[in-house]
Scaffold this motif. Structure first.
Motif, PDB file in Angstrom:
ATOM      1  N   UNK A  77       0.802  -1.212   0.000  1.00  0.00           N
ATOM      2  CA  UNK A  77       0.000   0.000   0.000  1.00  0.00           C
ATOM      3  C   UNK A  77       0.843   1.273   0.000  1.00  0.00           C
ATOM      4  N   UNK A  78       2.067   1.171   0.547  1.00  0.00           N
ATOM      5  CA  UNK A  78       2.811   2.405   0.808  1.00  0.00           C
ATOM      6  C   UNK A  78       3.432   3.025  -0.424  1.00  0.00           C
ATOM      7  N   UNK A  79       3.941   2.187  -1.374  1.00  0.00           N
ATOM      8  CA  UNK A  79       4.683   2.752  -2.493  1.00  0.00           C
ATOM      9  C   UNK A  79       4.124   2.301  -3.830  1.00  0.00           C
ATOM     10  N   UNK A  80       4.097   3.173  -4.808  1.00  0.00           N
ATOM     11  CA  UNK A  80       3.633   2.785  -6.145  1.00  0.00           C
ATOM     12  C   UNK A  80       4.649   1.893  -6.834  1.00  0.00           C
ATOM     13  N   UNK A  81       4.211   1.243  -7.921  1.00  0.00           N
ATOM     14  CA  UNK A  81       5.076   0.320  -8.644  1.00  0.00           C
ATOM     15  C   UNK A  81       6.331   1.000  -9.179  1.00  0.00           C
ATOM     16  N   UNK A  82       6.238   2.273  -9.530  1.00  0.00           N
ATOM     17  CA  UNK A  82       7.371   2.958 -10.157  1.00  0.00           C
ATOM     18  C   UNK A  82       8.578   3.067  -9.245  1.00  0.00           C
ATOM     19  N   UNK A  83       8.388   2.844  -7.916  1.00  0.00           N
ATOM     20  CA  UNK A  83       9.507   2.973  -6.995  1.00  0.00           C
ATOM     21  C   UNK A  83      10.360   1.718  -6.916  1.00  0.00           C
ATOM     22  N   UNK A  84       9.962   0.645  -7.591  1.00  0.00           N
ATOM     23  CA  UNK A  84      10.771  -0.569  -7.622  1.00  0.00           C
ATOM     24  C   UNK A  84      11.823  -0.398  -8.720  1.00  0.00           C
ATOM     25  N   UNK A  85      13.058  -0.184  -8.321  1.00  0.00           N
ATOM     26  CA  UNK A  85      14.111   0.166  -9.278  1.00  0.00           C
ATOM     27  C   UNK A  85      15.012  -1.007  -9.609  1.00  0.00           C
ATOM     28  N   UNK A  86      15.733  -0.829 -10.701  1.00  0.00           N
ATOM     29  CA  UNK A  86      16.738  -1.814 -11.125  1.00  0.00           C
ATOM     30  C   UNK A  86      17.773  -2.030 -10.023  1.00  0.00           C
ATOM     31  N   UNK A  87      18.253  -0.926  -9.416  1.00  0.00           N
ATOM     32  CA  UNK A  87      19.286  -1.032  -8.390  1.00  0.00           C
ATOM     33  C   UNK A  87      18.781  -1.825  -7.185  1.00  0.00           C
ATOM     34  N   UNK A  88      17.521  -1.582  -6.804  1.00  0.00           N
ATOM     35  CA  UNK A  88      16.943  -2.264  -5.655  1.00  0.00           C
ATOM     36  C   UNK A  88      16.854  -3.763  -5.888  1.00  0.00           C
ATOM     37  N   UNK A  89      16.336  -4.142  -7.035  1.00  0.00           N
ATOM     38  CA  UNK A  89      16.173  -5.569  -7.339  1.00  0.00           C
ATOM     39  C   UNK A  89      17.533  -6.265  -7.397  1.00  0.00           C
ATOM     40  N   UNK A  90      18.500  -5.631  -8.045  1.00  0.00           N
ATOM     41  CA  UNK A  90      19.845  -6.221  -8.094  1.00  0.00           C
ATOM     42  C   UNK A  90      20.419  -6.387  -6.698  1.00  0.00           C
ATOM     43  N   UNK A  91      20.192  -5.392  -5.848  1.00  0.00           N
ATOM     44  CA  UNK A  91      20.713  -5.444  -4.482  1.00  0.00           C
ATOM     45  C   UNK A  91      20.152  -6.646  -3.730  1.00  0.00           C
ATOM     46  N   UNK A  92      18.838  -6.825  -3.804  1.00  0.00           N
ATOM     47  CA  UNK A  92      18.205  -7.940  -3.103  1.00  0.00           C
ATOM     48  C   UNK A  92      18.684  -9.279  -3.682  1.00  0.00           C
ATOM     49  N   UNK A  93      18.767  -9.380  -5.000  1.00  0.00           N
ATOM     50  CA  UNK A  93      19.219 -10.620  -5.619  1.00  0.00           C
ATOM     51  C   UNK A  93      20.635 -10.978  -5.192  1.00  0.00           C
ATOM     52  N   UNK A  94      21.505  -9.970  -5.139  1.00  0.00           N
ATOM     53  CA  UNK A  94      22.891 -10.219  -4.719  1.00  0.00           C
ATOM     54  C   UNK A  94      22.949 -10.718  -3.283  1.00  0.00           C
ATOM     55  N   UNK A  95      22.055 -10.187  -2.439  1.00  0.00           N
ATOM     56  CA  UNK A  95      22.031 -10.614  -1.049  1.00  0.00           C
ATOM     57  C   UNK A  95      21.478 -12.026  -0.888  1.00  0.00           C
ATOM     58  N   UNK A  96      20.775 -12.496  -1.911  1.00  0.00           N
ATOM     59  CA  UNK A  96      20.181 -13.845  -1.855  1.00  0.00           C
ATOM     60  C   UNK A  96      20.949 -14.850  -2.711  1.00  0.00           C
ATOM     61  N   UNK A  97      22.166 -14.498  -3.108  1.00  0.00           N
ATOM     62  CA  UNK A  97      22.863 -15.353  -4.078  1.00  0.00           C
ATOM     63  C   UNK A  97      23.214 -16.733  -3.547  1.00  0.00           C
ATOM     64  N   UNK A  98      23.140 -16.938  -2.230  1.00  0.00           N
ATOM     65  CA  UNK A  98      23.411 -18.260  -1.668  1.00  0.00           C
ATOM     66  C   UNK A  98      22.180 -19.149  -1.680  1.00  0.00           C
ATOM     67  N   UNK A  99      21.038 -18.563  -2.008  1.00  0.00           N
ATOM     68  CA  UNK A  99      19.795 -19.338  -2.013  1.00  0.00           C
ATOM     69  C   UNK A  99      19.002 -19.023  -3.276  1.00  0.00           C
ATOM     70  N   UNK A 100      19.340 -19.666  -4.388  1.00  0.00           N
ATOM     71  CA  UNK A 100      18.708 -19.344  -5.669  1.00  0.00           C
ATOM     72  C   UNK A 100      17.201 -19.557  -5.692  1.00  0.00           C
ATOM     73  N   UNK A 101      16.693 -20.523  -4.938  1.00  0.00           N
ATOM     74  CA  UNK A 101      15.240 -20.757  -4.930  1.00  0.00           C
ATOM     75  C   UNK A 101      14.503 -19.558  -4.357  1.00  0.00           C
TER      76      UNK A 101
END
Length: 620
Positions: A77-101
């Motif tokens: 509810x708090x943020x519109x879709x446009x606030x989901x950025x490329x940098x944010x998604x890459x950051x989260x993916x990098x932090x999850x690189x030990x658990x691909x599932x």
């Protein structure tokens, strides 16, 4: 600046939500909750993801923020879709690189529910994570999805995946991937077009002539083409920047976070560092951030080029951005600064200040890492300053800290000072352990000061510190390196008989080889006996070789007796000895040994065949 501040909050919120999403059971297979989850409740919202529980997760696994507690509906509810950025998604993916599932579930959710449009870069990161045996099914599904969206892997990612597949013995997958992209006409056409652009730019200095040729080419500009051109022109970073500026000036193409980050990777060189920082300022003004993948690559480049001031400035930008770096990133940067040829302690202070301004404090292991790097390059005054800072932070020097200092002093040839450190340790109530003594002794041995090493060893024993396999190995290698094999042998025997020490198998092997090199068969045989007592495989090969060349039948019988336990040695052991004598042309000794061997050995078919074949050859 306003755009930057605005982008910080979505990154944190998206990261919060990713933690919640990961706790949601999959329809096919449940994923375990974080082992440190402390609070679980059910939510009651109608959104398809509203069944995700509410729970608290410590920050260490995914980000550097304090513990986070948030429910799924808060984020939606708090943020519109446009606030989901490329940098944010890459950051989260990098932090999850030990658990691909888990990373894949987040990737699918953010694409389906938050309107995020993956770029080739984010697809590439996700595919590299899935490129392992247990997730190959998901890998091929995602690759197909990427192709259906009209995107292709860049050559660098494709190459790294093929290499990874071959390393994991997945040759068939590697071949399929190569063939899959060899047959994609769009990739070949795009690469050919990019190559043509690079050739035009490389042929002469940038100017009106180059721009005219590019205009005549009627380029269909896209992220893919721009990225490939920037990658291809990497040797000429300033031309890469000119091309980027020309693209923006002469077409409707609008650069995005992906292309800006690509420009940064091209400009991260000494000759274009001024332009690099200008682009950083420009992209921040446009509301874009350096993504985590680019940050990692840039830091490697800066460290390789010894551009430590640039590395610290980039670190500062990331720490003041929306996605914080971990203590590991801080420690690596500090060690890189400290291990440089001329360590700049002002840079160390700056990194520490930046990290502490974020509300965090350095761990003792980080302080030890900086201290170790400084003493290893002989910067003892700076190392002492760092120790003072460590104490001010509430950490006292321990055996690890002192051992590093001892190592550095020995490396610098300051052996007396190194020895005094151990006395100072005792005065401070920090009793030197076996590792500290071993480092002191090894430091002497490496420098060729074997007598000093032996003296330190004696002092260690007098202090009541028992020798272990490591320190014995260090001394044996040091003594043998100075051709004092007899002394090494005496030391090993004394340690075994007096202190019941158990040397490493490698130490036994090394010393046996050295003893036989000095024709000391009896001593070598005694070590073989102790190997057997210590339940190590007896190292008989060099002994057999020596006996077959220079020994007697009695020596061979002594070896067989030594190897005899509750039963005689195996027939293969006898066979090995017989063959060794034959290979040295000592047929009579082999025959004499046969006459003195047990009946079951003499009558064994392999033995009879060996001696029968030798008689046949002799008669011929």
């Amino acid at each position: 600046m306003q755009a930057i501040t605005k982008s910080k909050r979505p990154c944190l919120l998206l990261l919060k939500h990713s933690l919640l999403l990961l706790s949601k059971p999959s329809s096919s297979k449940s994923l375990p909750l974080h082992p440190q989850a402390t609070h679980l409740t059910k939510t009651a919202y109608g959104d398809p993801l509203s069944k995700s529980p509410l729970f608290v997760v410590p920050h260490r696994n995914l980000c550097s923020h304090p513990q986070i507690e948030v429910s799924i509906d808060d984020f939606l509810k708090e943020k519109p879709d446009s606030d989901v950025t490329h940098e944010t998604v890459l950051y989260v993916l990098k932090k999850l690189d030990k658990n691909p599932s888990k990373a894949l579930r987040f990737f699918q959710w953010v694409s389906a529910e938050r309107g995020f449009k993956p770029s080739p870069a984010t697809y590439g990161v996700m595919l590299r994570m899935l490129g392992r045996k247990e997730t190959m099914k998901e890998f091929w599904v995602l690759l197909k999805q990427m192709r259906e969206q009209g995107m292709n892997l860049d050559r660098e990612t494709l190459t790294s995946l093929v290499i990874a597949f071959k390393k994991e013995k997945m040759a068939s997958d590697a071949e399929c991937l190569k063939r899959f992209f060899e047959n994609v006409e769009e990739i070949n056409a795009l690469e050919n077009r990019a190559r043509e652009v690079v050739e035009v730019m490389s042929s002469t200095e940038w100017g009106e002539e180059v721009e005219k040729k590019l205009d005549e080419m009627k380029l269909c500009l896209s992220d893919g083409l721009v990225l490939k051109v920037l990658s291809g022109i990497g040797k000429y970073p300033l031309k890469g920047l000119e091309f980027f500026n020309w693209v923006r000036k002469t077409s409707d193409y609008e650069p995005n976070s992906v292309t800006y980050n690509a420009v940064l990777r091209v400009l991260a060189r000494e000759e274009s560092i001024e332009q690099f920082w200008r682009v950083i300022d420009e992209m921040k003004g446009e509301g874009f951030e350096v993504d985590i993948d680019t940050y990692i690559k840039l830091m490697r480049r800066f460290e390789k080029l010894k551009l430590m001031e640039e590395a610290v400035s980039l670190y500062e930008i990331m720490m003041r951005g929306p996605c914080k770096l971990s203590i590991g990133d801080c420690g690596r940067l500090l060690r890189s600064i400290a291990s440089s040829k001329d360590p700049n302690l002002d840079l160390v202070s700056r990194v520490v200040r930046i990290y502490e301004e974020g509300g965090y404090s350095l761990s003792k292991s980080v302080y030890d890492g900086i201290h170790r790097s400084l003493v290893s390059v002989g910067r003892f005054d700076e190392a002492e300053t760092m120790l003072a800072r460590m104490r001010d932070a509430g950490y006292e020097a321990d055996n690890i800290t002192y051992s590093q200092l001892v190592f550095g002093l020995c490396k610098a040839g300051r052996f007396d000072e190194a020895c005094k450190i151990l006395d100072e340790m005792e005065c401070c109530g920090c009793v030197p352990d076996i590792m500290t003594w071993t480092i002191l002794i090894q430091g002497h041995c490496v420098a060729g000061e074997v007598d000093g090493a032996v003296a330190c060893f004696g002092k260690m024993l007098d202090k009541g510190c028992d020798a272990d396999a490591d320190v014995i190995e260090v001394l044996v290698n040091g003594l043998c390196g100075k051709s004092r094999v007899s002394s090494a042998y005496t030391l090993v025997i004394e340690m075994i008989e007096r202190t019941h020490a158990r040397p490493w198998q490698a130490t036994y092997k090394h010393l046996i080889e050295k003893l036989l090199g000095e024709c000391k068969l009896e001593e070598a045989m005694k070590l073989v006996k102790f190997m057997k007592i210590h339940n190590l495989p007896p190292f008989t090969e060099p002994v057999v070789r020596y006996i077959s060349k220079f020994g007697t039948v009695e020596d061979a019988l002594d070896l067989l007796k030594l190897l005899t336990g509750k039963s005689f040695p195996s027939v293969s052991t006898y066979l090995h000895l017989f063959k060794a004598f034959f290979n040295e042309g000592r047929h009579s000794e082999a025959q004499d040994l046969l006459y003195k061997s047990p009946h079951h050995v003499c009558k064994h078919s392999d033995i009879l065949h060996l001696f029968g074949s030798r008689k046949d050859k002799k008669s011929i």
